[in-house]
Design a protein around this motif. Structure first.
Motif, PDB file in Angstrom:
ATOM      1  N   CYS A  23      16.380  64.564  22.978  1.00  0.00           N
ATOM      2  CA  CYS A  23      15.357  64.008  23.005  1.00  0.00           C
ATOM      3  C   CYS A  23      16.167  62.078  23.751  1.00  0.00           C
ATOM      4  O   CYS A  23      15.281  61.594  24.072  1.00  0.00           O
ATOM      5  N   THR A  24      17.551  62.177  23.778  1.00  0.00           N
ATOM      6  CA  THR A  24      17.988  60.478  23.990  1.00  0.00           C
ATOM      7  C   THR A  24      18.185  60.514  25.220  1.00  0.00           C
ATOM      8  O   THR A  24      17.698  59.509  25.872  1.00  0.00           O
ATOM      9  N   THR A  25      18.570  61.356  25.900  1.00  0.00           N
ATOM     10  CA  THR A  25      18.877  61.300  27.541  1.00  0.00           C
ATOM     11  C   THR A  25      17.519  61.291  27.868  1.00  0.00           C
ATOM     12  O   THR A  25      17.854  61.249  29.473  1.00  0.00           O
ATOM     13  N   GLU A  26      16.586  62.622  27.594  1.00  0.00           N
ATOM     14  CA  GLU A  26      15.597  62.695  28.435  1.00  0.00           C
ATOM     15  C   GLU A  26      14.527  61.564  28.615  1.00  0.00           C
ATOM     16  O   GLU A  26      13.757  61.926  28.950  1.00  0.00           O
ATOM     17  N   GLY A  27      15.050  60.426  27.469  1.00  0.00           N
ATOM     18  CA  GLY A  27      13.707  60.048  27.319  1.00  0.00           C
ATOM     19  C   GLY A  27      12.874  60.360  26.654  1.00  0.00           C
ATOM     20  O   GLY A  27      10.909  59.426  27.153  1.00  0.00           O
ATOM     21  N   LEU A  28      12.527  61.001  25.220  1.00  0.00           N
ATOM     22  CA  LEU A  28      11.769  61.926  24.830  1.00  0.00           C
ATOM     23  C   LEU A  28      11.222  60.994  23.440  1.00  0.00           C
ATOM     24  O   LEU A  28      12.008  60.282  22.558  1.00  0.00           O
ATOM     25  N   GLU A  29       9.628  61.104  23.306  1.00  0.00           N
ATOM     26  CA  GLU A  29       9.530  60.207  21.664  1.00  0.00           C
ATOM     27  C   GLU A  29      10.918  60.866  20.606  1.00  0.00           C
ATOM     28  O   GLU A  29      10.580  60.782  19.343  1.00  0.00           O
ATOM     29  N   ASP A  30      10.296  62.538  20.270  1.00  0.00           N
ATOM     30  CA  ASP A  30      10.536  63.087  19.712  1.00  0.00           C
ATOM     31  C   ASP A  30      11.202  65.119  19.687  1.00  0.00           C
ATOM     32  O   ASP A  30      10.264  64.803  20.477  1.00  0.00           O
ATOM     33  N   VAL A  31      12.063  64.701  19.523  1.00  0.00           N
ATOM     34  CA  VAL A  31      12.446  66.928  19.787  1.00  0.00           C
ATOM     35  C   VAL A  31      12.355  67.176  18.164  1.00  0.00           C
ATOM     36  O   VAL A  31      13.561  67.268  17.777  1.00  0.00           O
ATOM     37  N   SER A  32      11.851  68.434  18.047  1.00  0.00           N
ATOM     38  CA  SER A  32      11.864  68.975  16.512  1.00  0.00           C
ATOM     39  C   SER A  32      11.628  70.434  17.325  1.00  0.00           C
ATOM     40  O   SER A  32      11.536  71.091  17.703  1.00  0.00           O
ATOM     41  N   LEU A  33      12.755  71.333  16.273  1.00  0.00           N
ATOM     42  CA  LEU A  33      13.072  72.177  16.715  1.00  0.00           C
ATOM     43  C   LEU A  33      12.594  73.323  14.442  1.00  0.00           C
ATOM     44  O   LEU A  33      13.406  72.537  13.896  1.00  0.00           O
TER      45      LEU A  33
END
Length: 491
Positions: free
Chosen positions: A225-235
């Motif tokens: 999420c941080t390195t790819e500049g995403l708003e959110d990553v959830s599993l």
């Protein structure tokens, strides 16, 4: 200065066990959580819940003008009645219609099943989008065990799931979703959601995030999420006892235009599948675990030893009525102070209250709903303690939330105490012990119907926590359940 935001809030939170014959009614929602308007915000303040996170966010964003529609949740029982879901949905849609909202935030669980609808969370999202129109930003938070219909990305713009299990970041999940909404409104860049389902259903017993495969995956997701500049990553792991076509592992990412989420989705999906076998576990049966616990105590082991029956865990849709663990405990007859929590039996609880504290009681415990999981066990003792079932959580999970168990009673025979109650709810907070006059320092064996959430508060209070393999509606052997929608190859 930021522009005024006109935001609507609503909440329907329920996880259904498809194999539980006790349907979830509107009364179940009304009893656990039934708030609206300013009262919802007042009750949620300083609680570790989604609405508690909302209150924190609003304190820091006074330019948000919020309208709080119905906010409700019910304990995980069987499917929700069509009347209940219709009543709740219609109330919320009526509040949302005809207003030019800037945004809408929904707190959902994601593993609800209703009569005639295997994906009511998706149906609700679709109806909300139709009611508010295409313009408002729609953000939603989900439980880690959500069963997500991929079509929901047509309705929602922002998604955030819990990152912890036990779920001690409900408030943080809401804040992540709300923060993404604020950025979208500030920049005018509408986020999108990428979602990939995996042909795999992880066993939730192995999904704790303190260590193990889910902890590794969540850490990877945060880095991505941080390195790819995403708003959110959830599993998500799906809820194994909701028999739906969408019950499976899922990887999601919320992203803004110009950022490609697919590399992240692919890497996390591969990492999830690579850990498939790590989610499997084996557990001792009740008799074996009790024998070992008594042996440990005879050898001087510290108190208490918690014996946990996850197959009848109410937060997995258990019925609070199976007897395998209790029967094994009675057969072992340990010469140590023992607490058994609990049996769900409204009629017996009423009888205990009618008899009064100190009265003799002769009864049958358990086995009244599904005797195939163990026949009733005869019990003779006294009514030691009666309560109104009211307390406020003081542990980390849903900290500060008011709990209503209905009336409860503590029955006693010799060194064994058994708690019975009018509702089927887990005892996952130390305030439950306070309510029943139970000092864990004076308990050697704490036998309980619970699972991973129990550890959030009791990990530091118990010398040992031992999970058991018992028959019930939430077993570790999924092949024992009559699935119709989930291929056996998934598990």
């Amino acid at each position: 200065m930021s522009n005024v935001r006109r935001i609507a809030i609503a909440r329907i939170w329920h996880e259904a066990n498809s194999f539980n014959p006790v349907l979830t009614t509107l009364d179940d929602f009304r009893r656990r959580e039934w708030t609206k308007g300013e009262d919802a915000l007042i009750q949620a303040r300083d609680t570790a819940t989604e609405l508690g996170g909302l209150v924190k966010f609003l304190d820091d964003h006074p330019h948000w003008q919020t309208t709080v529609s119905r906010c409700t949740s019910a304990p995980p029982l069987g499917p929700v009645t069509s009347d209940a879901i219709q009543a709740i949905t219609e109330e919320i849609l009526e509040d949302l219609a005809g207003v030019n909202w800037d945004g809408v935030y929904l707190s959902l669980h994601g593993a609800m099943v209703a009569e005639g609808d295997l994906s009511p969370d998706y149906s609700f999202l679709t109806a909300v989008r139709k009611a508010i129109g295409p313009t408002p930003v729609l953000a939603v938070s989900f439980d880690m065990h959500a069963c997500l219909d991929p079509s929901l990305i047509k309705s929602a713009d922002i998604m955030s799931g819990y990152h912890t299990y036990p779920h001690v970041d409900m408030d943080a999940a809401a804040i992540r979703a709300l923060s993404a909404m604020e950025r979208a409104l500030e920049t005018g860049q509408r986020p999108q959601i990428a979602l990939r389902q995996l042909d795999f259903l992880p066993l939730s017993h192995g999904m704790r995030t303190d260590k193990g495969p889910m902890a590794e995956l969540v850490a990877m997701g945060k880095t991505e999420c941080t390195t790819e500049g995403l708003e959110d990553v959830s599993l998500f792991g799906g809820f194994a006892y909701a028999d739906t076509p969408n019950t499976r592992a899922i990887v999601t990412a919320t992203y803004i235009p110009g950022i490609d989420p697919e590399p992240t989705i692919s890497r996390l999906s591969a990492a999830y599948m690579a850990r498939r076998k790590e989610f499997g576990i084996t557990l001792p049966d009740a008799a074996t675990a009790i024998t070992k616990a008594v042996s440990d105590l005879d050898s001087g082991a510290s108190w208490p030893i918690a014996l946990v029956d996850p197959a009848d865990n109410p937060l997995s849709g258990g019925i609070g009525d199976t007897t395998a663990q209790f029967r094994a405990l009675v057969d072992a007859d340990p010469d140590y102070p023992t607490v058994f929590c609990f049996f769900y039996d409204p009629e017996l609880t009423q009888k205990a209250h009618q008899l009064g504290e100190g009265a003799a009681i002769s009864c049958a415990l358990g086995g009244r709903i599904m005797p195939e999981f163990g026949p009733p066990v005869l019990f003779e003792g006294i009514v030691e303690h009666l309560t109104d079932g009211q307390f406020r959580n003081r542990g980390p999970m849903e900290f500060g939330r008011q709990i209503d168990l209905g009336r409860t009673a503590v029955l006693r025979r010799g060194q064994m105490r058994v708690v019975i109650s009018e509702t089927c709810q887990s005892a996952n907070d130390p305030a439950w012990c306070d309510l029943h006059g139970i000092d864990l320092n004076e308990v050697a064996i704490f036998a309980i119907k619970a699972k991973n959430h129990f550890r959030a508060s009791f990990q530091e209070l118990c010398a040992q926590i031992v999970d058991l393999d018992c028959p019930g509606l939430a077993p570790i052997d999924l092949s024992t359940l009559p699935y119709r929608k989930i291929p056996p190859a998934f598990f």
